[in-house]
Design an enzyme around this catalytic site. Structure first.
Site, PDB file in Angstrom:
ATOM      1  N   ASP A 236       0.845  -1.194   0.000  1.00 26.08           N
ATOM      2  CA  ASP A 236       0.000   0.000   0.000  1.00 26.08           C
ATOM      3  C   ASP A 236       0.884   1.249   0.000  1.00 26.08           C
ATOM      4  O   ASP A 236       2.044   1.202   0.416  1.00 26.08           O
ATOM      5  CB  ASP A 236      -0.878   0.032   1.263  1.00 26.08           C
TER       6      ASP A 236
HETATM    7  N1  URA Z   1      -1.163  -5.946   3.910  1.00 23.22           N
HETATM    8  C1  URA Z   1      -1.656  -4.704   3.904  1.00 23.22           C
HETATM    9  O1  URA Z   1      -2.703  -4.445   4.486  1.00 23.22           O
HETATM   10  N2  URA Z   1      -0.998  -3.768   3.232  1.00 23.22           N
HETATM   11  C2  URA Z   1       0.177  -3.973   2.598  1.00 23.22           C
HETATM   12  O2  URA Z   1       0.755  -3.045   2.023  1.00 23.22           O
HETATM   13  C3  URA Z   1       0.691  -5.278   2.618  1.00 23.22           C
HETATM   14  C4  URA Z   1       0.005  -6.255   3.277  1.00 23.22           C
END
Ligand code: URA
Length: 244
Positions: free
Chosen positions: A110
């Site tokens: 993310d």
């Molecule tokens: N899980 C998440 O919620 N976000 C990420 O970036 C990676 C794994």
């Protein structure tokens, strides 16, 4: 390391592919006698070379041919795990000295997540690492708004229904510390899939919120603690051997 055989290619392409310069800059270097092939100066840009056996040097430095490039990036928060975006900075904007074209990030973190991101142009490795039935382990460090309990550990272990028809595989959750004053916890969690926002959604299912997330490892590859957010380096031969 994986033994890759390459067919012969023109020396100007060889050097341009390895980032020595554009095709026309390379032609100039050839003209000036700055390039040698097996220790003899070569001027002809159409000269064929075998990337596996010939020794090509530029200004006396051996130029090794790599068809694939493998980069470990410590992704900082605030950049997108994408190859390009018209408005926002992407992880590829951080890679300034790549030798090959067509790099892409293996999977996504993310925008606000930090940590290990592999960047490569090796599609088959990416496919293997991302394939849902390979269950590659990914370990994250997180700060959680809430006190993570033994029930949460058991919930993660038993699998969580995240969406219609999808229950997570057993995940290993361990609590590093809890702070009853601030009502927060530090944890590590290992998951074996890579659904969208998976870690955040798993904690949501436990009634808690992820306030900081950082990926520490993916399969055998561990984030190099010497890399600061935004920094990157090439994988070592042994890291690559283990991954391949
Ligand atoms: N899980 C998440 O919620 N976000 C990420 O970036 C990676 C794994």
């Amino acid at each position: 390391m994986m033994d890759m055989k390459h067919s012969t290619i023109r020396i100007d392409k060889f050097l341009a592919d390895m980032g020595i310069g554009t095709r026309s800059e390379v032609k100039n270097y050839l003209k000036k006698g700055l390039i040698t092939l097996n220790q003899a100066p070569v001027k002809d840009p159409s000269q064929k070379v075998s990337p596996d056996t010939d020794i090509v040097c530029f200004r006396g430095e051996h130029v090794r041919y790599t068809a694939y490039e493998y980069i470990m990036l410590h992704k900082p928060a605030g950049v997108l795990s994408a190859t390009e975006d018209r408005k926002q900075k992407t992880v590829l904007d951080l890679i300034t000295d790549a030798c090959v074209k067509d790099l892409f990030p293996v999977g996504r973190l993310d925008k606000d997540t930090e940590g290990l991101l592999l960047i490569t142009n090796d599609g088959s490795l990416a496919h293997r690492l991302l394939s849902p039935n390979k269950h590659i382990a990914k370990t994250y460090y997180a700060k959680i708004d809430g006190i993570v309990t033994n029930e949460d550990i058991l919930l993660f272990q038993s699998g969580i229904l995240l969406e219609q028809g999808f229950t997570t595989l057993p995940a290993i959750l361990s609590v590093l510390s809890t702070d009853s004053l601030t009502g927060t916890s530090e944890i590590e969690v290992t998951i074996y899939e890579g659904k969208f926002h998976q870690v955040k959604r798993m904690f949501e299912a436990a009634g808690k919120k992820v306030i900081y997330l950082k990926r520490l490892s993916m399969g055998t590859l561990l984030l190099d603690p010497a890399l600061q957010p935004g920094e990157y380096r090439h994988l070592t031969d042994s890291e690559l051997d283990d991954l391949l």
